[in-house]
Design a protein around this motif. Structure first.
Motif, PDB file in Angstrom:
ATOM      1  N   ASP A  42       0.824  -1.257   0.046  1.00 55.51           N
ATOM      2  CA  ASP A  42      -0.147  -0.089  -0.039  1.00 55.51           C
ATOM      3  C   ASP A  42       0.851   1.088   0.110  1.00 55.51           C
ATOM      4  O   ASP A  42       0.329   2.427  -0.901  1.00 55.51           O
ATOM      5  CB  ASP A  42      -0.911   0.094   1.050  1.00 55.51           C
ATOM      6  N   ALA A  43       2.043   1.089   0.731  1.00 52.24           N
ATOM      7  CA  ALA A  43       2.738   2.477   0.690  1.00 52.24           C
ATOM      8  C   ALA A  43       3.594   2.706  -0.556  1.00 52.24           C
ATOM      9  O   ALA A  43       3.857   3.737  -0.956  1.00 52.24           O
ATOM     10  CB  ALA A  43       3.930   2.193   1.933  1.00 52.24           C
ATOM     11  N   GLN A  44       3.645   1.571  -1.484  1.00 50.50           N
ATOM     12  CA  GLN A  44       4.484   1.832  -2.801  1.00 50.50           C
ATOM     13  C   GLN A  44       3.499   2.110  -3.778  1.00 50.50           C
ATOM     14  O   GLN A  44       3.823   2.555  -4.791  1.00 50.50           O
ATOM     15  CB  GLN A  44       5.318   0.559  -2.712  1.00 50.50           C
ATOM     16  N   CYS A  45       2.197   1.368  -3.726  1.00 52.60           N
ATOM     17  CA  CYS A  45       1.294   1.323  -5.152  1.00 52.60           C
ATOM     18  C   CYS A  45       0.023   1.905  -4.916  1.00 52.60           C
ATOM     19  O   CYS A  45      -0.744   1.561  -3.838  1.00 52.60           O
ATOM     20  CB  CYS A  45       1.403  -0.111  -5.460  1.00 52.60           C
ATOM     21  N   LYS A  46      -0.503   2.377  -5.692  1.00 55.23           N
ATOM     22  CA  LYS A  46      -1.833   2.784  -5.572  1.00 55.23           C
ATOM     23  C   LYS A  46      -3.004   1.645  -6.224  1.00 55.23           C
ATOM     24  O   LYS A  46      -2.661   1.315  -7.366  1.00 55.23           O
ATOM     25  CB  LYS A  46      -2.195   4.269  -6.377  1.00 55.23           C
ATOM     26  N   LEU A  47      -3.833   1.150  -5.455  1.00 57.04           N
ATOM     27  CA  LEU A  47      -4.725   0.043  -5.975  1.00 57.04           C
ATOM     28  C   LEU A  47      -5.546   1.026  -6.801  1.00 57.04           C
ATOM     29  O   LEU A  47      -6.283   1.784  -6.377  1.00 57.04           O
ATOM     30  CB  LEU A  47      -5.337  -0.513  -4.891  1.00 57.04           C
ATOM     31  N   LEU A  48      -5.574   0.478  -8.355  1.00 58.54           N
ATOM     32  CA  LEU A  48      -6.594   1.088  -9.161  1.00 58.54           C
ATOM     33  C   LEU A  48      -7.720   0.173  -9.156  1.00 58.54           C
ATOM     34  O   LEU A  48      -8.966   0.620  -9.399  1.00 58.54           O
ATOM     35  CB  LEU A  48      -6.128   1.191 -10.682  1.00 58.54           C
ATOM     36  N   ALA A  49      -7.758  -1.305  -9.022  1.00 59.99           N
ATOM     37  CA  ALA A  49      -9.015  -2.087  -9.126  1.00 59.99           C
ATOM     38  C   ALA A  49      -8.447  -3.578  -8.909  1.00 59.99           C
ATOM     39  O   ALA A  49      -7.315  -3.864  -9.043  1.00 59.99           O
ATOM     40  CB  ALA A  49      -9.578  -1.961 -10.617  1.00 59.99           C
ATOM     41  N   VAL A  50      -9.507  -4.204  -8.477  1.00 59.52           N
ATOM     42  CA  VAL A  50      -9.172  -5.766  -8.422  1.00 59.52           C
ATOM     43  C   VAL A  50     -10.349  -6.386  -8.995  1.00 59.52           C
ATOM     44  O   VAL A  50     -11.577  -6.227  -8.752  1.00 59.52           O
ATOM     45  CB  VAL A  50      -9.294  -6.305  -6.995  1.00 59.52           C
ATOM     46  N   HIS A  51      -9.820  -6.787 -10.307  1.00 60.00           N
ATOM     47  CA  HIS A  51     -11.234  -7.407 -11.180  1.00 60.00           C
ATOM     48  C   HIS A  51     -11.432  -8.937 -10.681  1.00 60.00           C
ATOM     49  O   HIS A  51     -10.430  -9.757 -10.594  1.00 60.00           O
ATOM     50  CB  HIS A  51     -10.634  -7.238 -12.562  1.00 60.00           C
ATOM     51  N   GLU A  52     -12.684  -9.167 -10.486  1.00 63.08           N
ATOM     52  CA  GLU A  52     -12.978 -10.536 -10.380  1.00 63.08           C
ATOM     53  C   GLU A  52     -13.317 -11.416 -11.745  1.00 63.08           C
ATOM     54  O   GLU A  52     -13.813 -10.928 -12.483  1.00 63.08           O
ATOM     55  CB  GLU A  52     -14.348 -10.761  -9.637  1.00 63.08           C
ATOM     56  N   ILE A  53     -12.431 -12.326 -12.039  1.00 58.47           N
ATOM     57  CA  ILE A  53     -12.177 -13.004 -13.342  1.00 58.47           C
ATOM     58  C   ILE A  53     -13.020 -14.158 -13.192  1.00 58.47           C
ATOM     59  O   ILE A  53     -13.086 -15.108 -12.210  1.00 58.47           O
ATOM     60  CB  ILE A  53     -10.916 -13.142 -13.466  1.00 58.47           C
ATOM     61  N   VAL A  54     -13.925 -14.462 -14.283  1.00 61.27           N
ATOM     62  CA  VAL A  54     -14.646 -15.913 -14.478  1.00 61.27           C
ATOM     63  C   VAL A  54     -14.024 -16.380 -15.754  1.00 61.27           C
ATOM     64  O   VAL A  54     -13.956 -16.169 -16.648  1.00 61.27           O
ATOM     65  CB  VAL A  54     -16.300 -15.444 -14.599  1.00 61.27           C
ATOM     66  N   VAL A  55     -13.423 -17.489 -15.340  1.00 63.75           N
ATOM     67  CA  VAL A  55     -12.764 -18.556 -16.313  1.00 63.75           C
ATOM     68  C   VAL A  55     -13.792 -19.590 -16.586  1.00 63.75           C
ATOM     69  O   VAL A  55     -14.185 -20.370 -15.818  1.00 63.75           O
ATOM     70  CB  VAL A  55     -11.590 -18.912 -15.918  1.00 63.75           C
TER      71      VAL A  55
END
Length: 215
Positions: free
Chosen positions: A187-200
Motif C-alpha cells: 500500500d505504501a508503494q502502490c496505488k490500487l486501481l482495481a481488483v477485477h473478479e475474473i470468471v474463467v
C-alpha cells in the motif's frame, strides 16, 4: 495438432465454448492458433516439464481460457509478461491481439527455447522472448504494463519489476483468492486501481486480477 495424442475435435469444441462464453468475437483463425500453441505445449512438456498440468483439456481451461479471461482489463500497447514460464498469459494474449507489443521474460533457458519455437511456428511477429533474470533485464524502452501470474507475492512483483514500468504504467497481477494481505503489504508503494473478479469458463475457482500503479 497430433490427433494421435489427444482428441483435437473435443479440445477445439471446448475452446470454442469458452471463447464464446468470454464474449470474444468469432475468429476461427485465432482459435486454431491457440490450438496449435496447445499442441506445441503438450509436445514439449513431455521433455521440458513446462507445466505441471498434463491433461490437454485442463490446459485449455487453466492455461488458455485463464489467460484470455483477463484480456478485457489489460491496458497499454507495450506489455511485458514477467516470469512467463510456458508463455502464460503472454502467448494467448499475443495471439488474441497481434497488434500489441508483448515481451516474454523468463530466466529458464528450456522455457525460453520453447517460446522461441512458438514465436517462429505461429509467426507471432510482435511477440519478443527474453532469456534473462528480471533484476538484470534492461529493456530499451519501459513498458505500459507489467503483467505476471508467476510471482509469489505482490511485494515481490513490485520490488523486482518497478524499473520496467513507464511513467503512468500499471502492474497487472493474476491471483486466485482476493489477496488482501498482499495488497496491504504494498500500500505504501502502490496505488490500487482495481481488483477485477475474473470468471474463467469451466473453472469453479476464484480468480482475481490486481491492477496497480506506483505512487
Amino acid at each position: 495438432m497430433d490427433t494421435r495424442s489427444f482428441p483435437e475435435e473435443q479440445l477445439a469444441a471446448q475452446l470454442h465454448r469458452g471463447w464464446q462464453a468470454l464474449g470474444l468475437d468469432p475468429d476461427p483463425e485465432r482459435e486454431q492458433r491457440l490450438l496449435d500453441y496447445l499442441a506445441l505445449l503438450v509436445k514439449w512438456n513431455r521433455a521440458y516439464n513446462l507445466t505441471a498440468i498434463r491433461d490437454p483439456a485442463q490446459m485449455v481451461t487453466r492455461h488458455l481460457l485463464d489467460s484470455l479471461a483477463i484480456a478485457p482489463f489489460i491496458k497499454g500497447q507495450r506489455l511485458v509478461d514477467v516470469g512467463t514460464g510456458a508463455g502464460l498469459p503472454g502467448v494467448p494474449l499475443s495471439i488474441l491481439d497481434p497488434g500489441r507489443e508483448i515481451d516474454l521474460l523468463d530466466s529458464n533457458g528450456k522455457k525460453t527455447r520453447f517460446l522461441f519455437q512458438v514465436k517462429t511456428d505461429l509467426r507471432l511477429d510482435s511477440m519478443r522472448v527474453h532469456h534473462q533474470r528480471v533484476e538484470s533485464f534492461q529493456p530499451p524502452q519501459a513498458y505500459d504494463a507489467v503483467l505476471s501470474r508467476a510471482f509469489a507475492s505482490l511485494q515481490d512483483m513490485v520490488a523486482g519489476c518497478r524499473q520496467l514500468l513507464a511513467p503512468g504504467g500499471r502492474f497487472f497481477a493474476m491471483k486466485g483468492a482476493y489477496p488482501g494481505a498482499e495488497l496491504a503489504a504494498v500500500d505504501a508503494q502502490c496505488k490500487l486501481l482495481a481488483v477485477h473478479e475474473i470468471v474463467v469458463p469451466g473453472l469453479d475457482e476464484q480468480r482475481h486480477l490486481v491492477e496497480m500503479s506506483l505512487r
